[in-house]
Design a protein around this motif. Structure first.
Motif, mmCIF file in Angstrom:
data_model
loop_
_atom_site.group_PDB
_atom_site.id
_atom_site.type_symbol
_atom_site.label_atom_id
_atom_site.label_comp_id
_atom_site.label_asym_id
_atom_site.label_seq_id
_atom_site.Cartn_x
_atom_site.Cartn_y
_atom_site.Cartn_z
ATOM 1 N N SER A 149 39.166 76.397 104.894
ATOM 2 C CA SER A 149 38.013 76.706 104.045
ATOM 3 C C SER A 149 36.739 76.004 104.510
ATOM 4 N N LYS A 150 36.871 74.885 105.222
ATOM 5 C CA LYS A 150 35.702 74.168 105.706
ATOM 6 C C LYS A 150 35.632 74.156 107.237
ATOM 7 N N ALA A 151 36.378 75.047 107.865
ATOM 8 C CA ALA A 151 36.438 75.084 109.327
ATOM 9 C C ALA A 151 35.302 75.913 109.909
ATOM 10 N N THR A 152 35.003 75.642 111.166
ATOM 11 C CA THR A 152 34.107 76.511 111.919
ATOM 12 C C THR A 152 34.942 77.525 112.684
ATOM 13 N N PHE A 153 34.355 78.698 112.958
ATOM 14 C CA PHE A 153 35.035 79.773 113.670
ATOM 15 C C PHE A 153 34.136 80.206 114.821
ATOM 16 N N PRO A 154 34.181 79.465 115.955
ATOM 17 C CA PRO A 154 33.254 79.745 117.060
ATOM 18 C C PRO A 154 33.327 81.175 117.583
ATOM 19 N N LYS A 155 34.485 81.821 117.463
ATOM 20 C CA LYS A 155 34.625 83.193 117.961
ATOM 21 C C LYS A 155 34.724 84.200 116.822
ATOM 22 N N GLY A 156 34.385 83.773 115.616
ATOM 23 C CA GLY A 156 34.470 84.668 114.470
ATOM 24 C C GLY A 156 35.865 84.705 113.883
ATOM 25 N N THR A 157 36.045 85.500 112.849
ATOM 26 C CA THR A 157 37.325 85.569 112.134
ATOM 27 C C THR A 157 38.074 86.875 112.347
ATOM 28 N N ASP A 158 37.505 87.822 113.091
ATOM 29 C CA ASP A 158 38.129 89.145 113.224
ATOM 30 C C ASP A 158 39.514 89.086 113.861
ATOM 31 N N GLY A 159 39.732 88.135 114.783
ATOM 32 C CA GLY A 159 41.014 88.090 115.487
ATOM 33 C C GLY A 159 42.073 87.258 114.798
ATOM 34 N N ILE A 160 41.807 86.826 113.579
ATOM 35 C CA ILE A 160 42.761 85.966 112.875
ATOM 36 C C ILE A 160 43.521 86.801 111.855
ATOM 37 N N ALA A 161 44.835 86.973 112.085
ATOM 38 C CA ALA A 161 45.678 87.806 111.226
ATOM 39 C C ALA A 161 47.131 87.433 111.474
ATOM 40 N N LYS A 162 48.021 87.941 110.670
ATOM 41 C CA LYS A 162 49.433 87.669 110.867
ATOM 42 C C LYS A 162 49.859 88.176 112.241
ATOM 43 N N GLY A 163 50.570 87.329 112.973
ATOM 44 C CA GLY A 163 51.013 87.686 114.312
ATOM 45 C C GLY A 163 50.038 87.310 115.393
ATOM 46 N N ALA A 164 48.791 86.944 115.011
ATOM 47 C CA ALA A 164 47.794 86.561 116.011
ATOM 48 C C ALA A 164 48.032 85.135 116.479
ATOM 49 N N ARG A 165 47.698 84.884 117.719
ATOM 50 C CA ARG A 165 47.769 83.531 118.267
ATOM 51 C C ARG A 165 46.441 82.837 118.055
ATOM 52 N N VAL A 166 46.479 81.626 117.531
ATOM 53 C CA VAL A 166 45.262 80.871 117.271
ATOM 54 C C VAL A 166 45.452 79.428 117.701
ATOM 55 N N GLU A 167 44.337 78.741 117.917
ATOM 56 C CA GLU A 167 44.355 77.294 118.107
ATOM 57 C C GLU A 167 43.570 76.668 116.964
ATOM 58 N N VAL A 168 44.213 75.744 116.268
ATOM 59 C CA VAL A 168 43.617 75.116 115.096
ATOM 60 C C VAL A 168 43.466 73.621 115.349
#
Length: 396
Positions: free
Chosen positions: A283-302
């Motif tokens: 909720s307080k994170a930055t998303f340098p590449k936006g949020t469109d690619g974040i979904a179930k099954g997506a690979r992310v680095e947190v």
């Protein structure tokens, strides 16, 4: 295990899903090894090993020589058994930065495998193992006993696969593949798609597994559970026979800094999701590449910190195979041997090619000699084994 691979590892210097789907590039032990001391700020990371010097995970150099290295069974290993492409969980001291390089002393390093079993079929960019589809990418590292990469694999070969799982599709992506001839048991990490208590069988992907004589989790299992299953090496009436079934979840200790590279397993929104059972509050994170690619099954680095069992994110970014290719590999160490005919040298068990006219600093190709310390940046060659150098620094 006195397999050919173990003997090979003992002669070389080298390098869970983490909890299944954080599988997070899965290969790790399910989280939470030794805690750091109360007076030391703690760091936690999970991801693939993309370099040596100290092992490099998510761009951070972790000094591993004094770390406690264990597998997902809790068996202790030598740090030389860590290899390029393995997926690990790291508990370490506070990260320091010097000269643009981030580093920390690792305390505990946990590794495991996605699966160990026979190759059942092979395609142009995938193999099937234990009823699962395993995708092979240009950054999948092969053990150097398997030079040629996918072409070196044959149906019937027993292999060990490190990597990650997309729980939305059931497709595994290999980050490393090794031979496992002489394996005493097989292993499989995955999500239970069905469990029948009447027949005591469960399904993971295309595998039907008999659990009638296996040790089971105290709370039982049900569809949707991430598990690690040990198997006998022979099927009975078309079913694999389990000797144990264990839950697999990512449960790091509370810490000051975490960097987790994984697959989203539960998803409410881009600011509320889970990685392998680890809740993420973005909720307080930055998303340098936006949020469109974040979904179930997506690979992310947190990136963030774990507080009361929740990863409180400060930054979230989608990750891809293309990112891995761009990141490449890094090897820092002493040259063991030089082959001037093939234009290659060996550092920490990794064969490096300088045939492609890499940039040099601190010397030239003619200066490369055994005993020299070098820092190499490069990409994985088509053989899946050799690192094609793009930059080589010869150090004093």
């Amino acid at each position: 295990m006195a397999s050919a691979k173990s003997l090979f590892r003992s002669r070389t210097v080298g390098l869970a899903s983490i909890a299944l789907s954080a599988l997070v590039l899965v290969a790790c032990g399910g989280g939470g090894g030794s805690s750091t001391s109360a007076t030391t700020k703690s760091t936690y990371a999970s991801g693939r090993i993309s370099g040596f010097g100290s092992i490099v995970v998510n761009g951070v150099h972790y000094k591993e020589d004094l770390a406690h290295v264990v597998d997902d069974d809790g068996t202790t290993h030598d740090s030389s058994e860590l290899k390029l492409g393995m997926v690990v969980e790291v508990e370490a001291d506070e990260i320091a930065e010097s000269g643009g390089v981030r580093s920390a002393d690792a305390q505990t390093i946990t590794f495991s495998t996605l699966m160990r079993g026979p190759v059942e079929s092979k395609g142009t960019d995938s193999i099937a193992v234990l009823g699962q589809t395993v995708h092979v990418t240009p950054t999948t590292v092969f053990d150097d006993m398997m030079a040629g990469g996918l072409a070196a694999l044959n149906v019937g070969d027993v292999v060990e696969v490190h990597g990650m799982l997309d729980t939305s599709t059931g497709v595994y992506t290999a980050t490393r593949i090794e031979p496992e001839a002489g394996a005493q048991n097989y292993k499989l990490r995955g999500v239970v798609s069905a469990y029948d208590p009447a027949t005591t069988t469960l399904r993971i992907g295309g595998a039907v597994i008999d659990t009638s004589t296996a040790t089971m989790p105290d709370g039982g299992i049900q569809a949707g559970d991430p598990v690690r299953v040990k198997l006998a090496t022979a099927q009975v009436s078309g079913e694999w026979v389990a000797t144990s079934v264990k839950p697999v979840r990512l449960h790091p200790e509370d810490n000051d800094h975490s960097e987790v590279d994984g697959v989203v397993t539960d998803f409410t929104s881009a600011t509320s999701f889970s990685l392998g059972g680890l809740p993420v509050d973005a909720s307080k994170a930055t998303f340098p590449k936006g949020t469109d690619g974040i979904a179930k099954g997506a690979r992310v680095e947190v990136e963030g910190s774990v507080v009361n069992g929740v990863l409180v994110a400060t930054k979230v970014e989608p990750k891809s195979d293309a990112d891995d290719e761009h990141e490449g590999f890094e090897v820092d160490g002493t040259i063991d041997a030089v082959d001037t005919v093939k234009s290659t040298f060996v550092v920490r068990g990794v064969t490096v090619s300088y045939a492609g006219s890499p940039s040099f600093r601190g010397g030239t190709a003619a200066d490369l000699s055994p005993g020299d310390r070098v820092e190499v940046h490069g990409t994985l060659a088509a053989d899946g084994v050799t690192v094609d150098a793009t930059k080589i620094e010869i150090k004093p």
